[in-house]
Design a protein around this motif. Structure first.
Motif, PDB file in Angstrom:
ATOM      1  N   ALA A  91      35.434  46.661  30.988  1.00  0.00           N
ATOM      2  CA  ALA A  91      36.669  45.909  30.721  1.00  0.00           C
ATOM      3  C   ALA A  91      36.917  44.895  31.834  1.00  0.00           C
ATOM      4  O   ALA A  91      37.267  43.742  31.570  1.00  0.00           O
ATOM      5  CB  ALA A  91      37.851  46.871  30.607  1.00  0.00           C
ATOM      6  N   TRP A  92      36.714  45.309  33.073  1.00  0.00           N
ATOM      7  CA  TRP A  92      36.926  44.413  34.219  1.00  0.00           C
ATOM      8  C   TRP A  92      35.960  43.231  34.161  1.00  0.00           C
ATOM      9  O   TRP A  92      36.335  42.083  34.383  1.00  0.00           O
ATOM     10  CB  TRP A  92      36.745  45.203  35.520  1.00  0.00           C
ATOM     11  CG  TRP A  92      36.946  44.384  36.742  1.00  0.00           C
ATOM     12  CD1 TRP A  92      38.127  43.894  37.258  1.00  0.00           C
ATOM     13  CD2 TRP A  92      35.911  43.925  37.630  1.00  0.00           C
ATOM     14  NE1 TRP A  92      37.892  43.183  38.396  1.00  0.00           N
ATOM     15  CE2 TRP A  92      36.534  43.176  38.650  1.00  0.00           C
ATOM     16  CE3 TRP A  92      34.530  44.081  37.655  1.00  0.00           C
ATOM     17  CZ2 TRP A  92      35.826  42.587  39.677  1.00  0.00           C
ATOM     18  CZ3 TRP A  92      33.823  43.494  38.692  1.00  0.00           C
ATOM     19  CH2 TRP A  92      34.466  42.751  39.676  1.00  0.00           C
ATOM     20  N   ARG A  93      34.692  43.517  33.838  1.00  0.00           N
ATOM     21  CA  ARG A  93      33.683  42.449  33.740  1.00  0.00           C
ATOM     22  C   ARG A  93      34.027  41.473  32.605  1.00  0.00           C
ATOM     23  O   ARG A  93      33.862  40.269  32.749  1.00  0.00           O
ATOM     24  CB  ARG A  93      32.298  43.038  33.500  1.00  0.00           C
ATOM     25  CG  ARG A  93      31.686  43.652  34.730  1.00  0.00           C
ATOM     26  CD  ARG A  93      30.357  44.294  34.398  1.00  0.00           C
ATOM     27  NE  ARG A  93      29.686  44.843  35.569  1.00  0.00           N
ATOM     28  CZ  ARG A  93      28.748  45.757  35.530  1.00  0.00           C
ATOM     29  NH1 ARG A  93      28.328  46.226  34.365  1.00  0.00           N
ATOM     30  NH2 ARG A  93      28.204  46.197  36.637  1.00  0.00           N
ATOM     31  N   LEU A  94      34.489  42.025  31.486  1.00  0.00           N
ATOM     32  CA  LEU A  94      34.846  41.191  30.341  1.00  0.00           C
ATOM     33  C   LEU A  94      36.007  40.263  30.664  1.00  0.00           C
ATOM     34  O   LEU A  94      35.984  39.075  30.349  1.00  0.00           O
ATOM     35  CB  LEU A  94      35.194  42.101  29.145  1.00  0.00           C
ATOM     36  CG  LEU A  94      35.331  41.434  27.784  1.00  0.00           C
ATOM     37  CD1 LEU A  94      34.046  40.728  27.368  1.00  0.00           C
ATOM     38  CD2 LEU A  94      35.721  42.479  26.735  1.00  0.00           C
ATOM     39  N   ALA A 127      36.015  51.255  32.108  1.00  0.00           N
ATOM     40  CA  ALA A 127      36.851  50.482  33.035  1.00  0.00           C
ATOM     41  C   ALA A 127      36.048  49.334  33.640  1.00  0.00           C
ATOM     42  O   ALA A 127      36.542  48.193  33.736  1.00  0.00           O
ATOM     43  CB  ALA A 127      37.395  51.397  34.130  1.00  0.00           C
ATOM     44  N   LEU A 128      34.813  49.608  34.022  1.00  0.00           N
ATOM     45  CA  LEU A 128      33.949  48.577  34.604  1.00  0.00           C
ATOM     46  C   LEU A 128      33.632  47.492  33.584  1.00  0.00           C
ATOM     47  O   LEU A 128      33.690  46.294  33.886  1.00  0.00           O
ATOM     48  CB  LEU A 128      32.661  49.222  35.125  1.00  0.00           C
ATOM     49  CG  LEU A 128      31.679  48.323  35.870  1.00  0.00           C
ATOM     50  CD1 LEU A 128      32.329  47.713  37.109  1.00  0.00           C
ATOM     51  CD2 LEU A 128      30.434  49.101  36.255  1.00  0.00           C
ATOM     52  N   VAL A 168      43.755  57.921  26.688  1.00  0.00           N
ATOM     53  CA  VAL A 168      44.863  56.953  26.743  1.00  0.00           C
ATOM     54  C   VAL A 168      44.450  55.745  27.581  1.00  0.00           C
ATOM     55  O   VAL A 168      44.717  54.596  27.224  1.00  0.00           O
ATOM     56  CB  VAL A 168      46.141  57.610  27.305  1.00  0.00           C
ATOM     57  CG1 VAL A 168      47.206  56.572  27.601  1.00  0.00           C
ATOM     58  CG2 VAL A 168      46.672  58.656  26.328  1.00  0.00           C
ATOM     59  N   GLY A 169      43.767  56.009  28.701  1.00  0.00           N
ATOM     60  CA  GLY A 169      43.323  54.923  29.581  1.00  0.00           C
ATOM     61  C   GLY A 169      42.348  53.982  28.912  1.00  0.00           C
ATOM     62  O   GLY A 169      42.471  52.756  29.018  1.00  0.00           O
ATOM     63  N   VAL A 170      41.366  54.541  28.188  1.00  0.00           N
ATOM     64  CA  VAL A 170      40.378  53.698  27.500  1.00  0.00           C
ATOM     65  C   VAL A 170      41.044  52.892  26.392  1.00  0.00           C
ATOM     66  O   VAL A 170      40.742  51.708  26.197  1.00  0.00           O
ATOM     67  CB  VAL A 170      39.207  54.555  26.950  1.00  0.00           C
ATOM     68  CG1 VAL A 170      38.348  53.762  25.976  1.00  0.00           C
ATOM     69  CG2 VAL A 170      38.350  55.067  28.097  1.00  0.00           C
ATOM     70  N   THR A 171      41.977  53.513  25.677  1.00  0.00           N
ATOM     71  CA  THR A 171      42.710  52.791  24.633  1.00  0.00           C
ATOM     72  C   THR A 171      43.496  51.637  25.238  1.00  0.00           C
ATOM     73  O   THR A 171      43.492  50.518  24.712  1.00  0.00           O
ATOM     74  CB  THR A 171      43.663  53.747  23.875  1.00  0.00           C
ATOM     75  OG1 THR A 171      42.873  54.794  23.299  1.00  0.00           O
ATOM     76  CG2 THR A 171      44.423  53.015  22.787  1.00  0.00           C
TER      77      THR A 171
END
Length: 194
Positions: free
Chosen positions: A187-190, A184-185, A118-121
């Motif tokens: 996504a944050w960088r993007l 998560a990392l 769910v978190g990755v989605t």
């Protein structure tokens, strides 16, 4: 002499109804069939367990085939991009919930894996305007380990062999957590770059 003009290539739209999306739809249809088979098996009737296991394995295999067809024959569609991961998560999630319900898998394992999914989605939707987070090798390894572990749990094996399933699932959990942090990392960088 008149100047020659090159004809521009005609780009045709990919039809939504195609073999790749049909396999994804089949996988979604097989989820309730698989659930019904596990319930009938009560996880203590070997014949029904085998049928449930083979149904799960076949449905999981369609994921590999539909992806290959979509890429090989340029049949990637927006519908497929959304439906494919939904079908994957529905199938794996149903299997994990059933295994926990029948006491074969600890609830914390199921909870952890489903929370990661769910978190990755959610992360993918969070960054969708900035780019796409493609599946990593670790993510593919995670999926493979989860599928092998679930198949191992579903198939009626004698106790010494059945215990191996726990080790496979433990490896799946480790890779699941590690790749969750990796996504998560990324996504944050993007988000930070844009």
């Amino acid at each position: 002499m008149s100047p020659t003009t090159e004809a521009s290539p005609v780009v045709t739209a990919v039809p939504v109804v195609n073999p790749a999306n049909a396999l994804t739809a089949l996988r979604l249809v097989l989820v309730p069939v698989f659930v019904a088979l596990v319930i009938v098996s009560q996880m203590d009737r070997p014949g029904w367990q085998i049928v449930a296991c083979l149904t799960f394995a076949f449905a999981s295999a369609t994921d590999v085939v539909d992806g290959w067809i979509a890429r090989r024959f340029s049949l990637v569609t927006a519908v497929g991009k959304v439906a494919d991961p939904i079908a994957d998560k529905a199938l794996t999630g149903a299997a994990l919930l059933l295994l926990s319900w029948y006491g074969d898998l600890s609830w914390w394992v199921t909870g952890l894996i489903l929370a990661r999914e769910v978190g990755v989605t959610a992360l993918r939707f969070w960054v969708i305007r900035h780019g796409v987070i493609a599946a990593s090798r670790g993510g593919k390894l995670k999926t493979a380990l989860q599928i092998v572990a679930i198949v191992w749990y579903l198939w009626p094996l004698p106790d010494p062999l059945a215990a191996v399933g726990g080790w496979i699932m433990a490896a799946a959990v480790v890779v699941t957590v590690v790749t969750g942090f990796d996504y998560a990392l990324r996504a944050w960088r993007l988000r930070r770059r844009r």
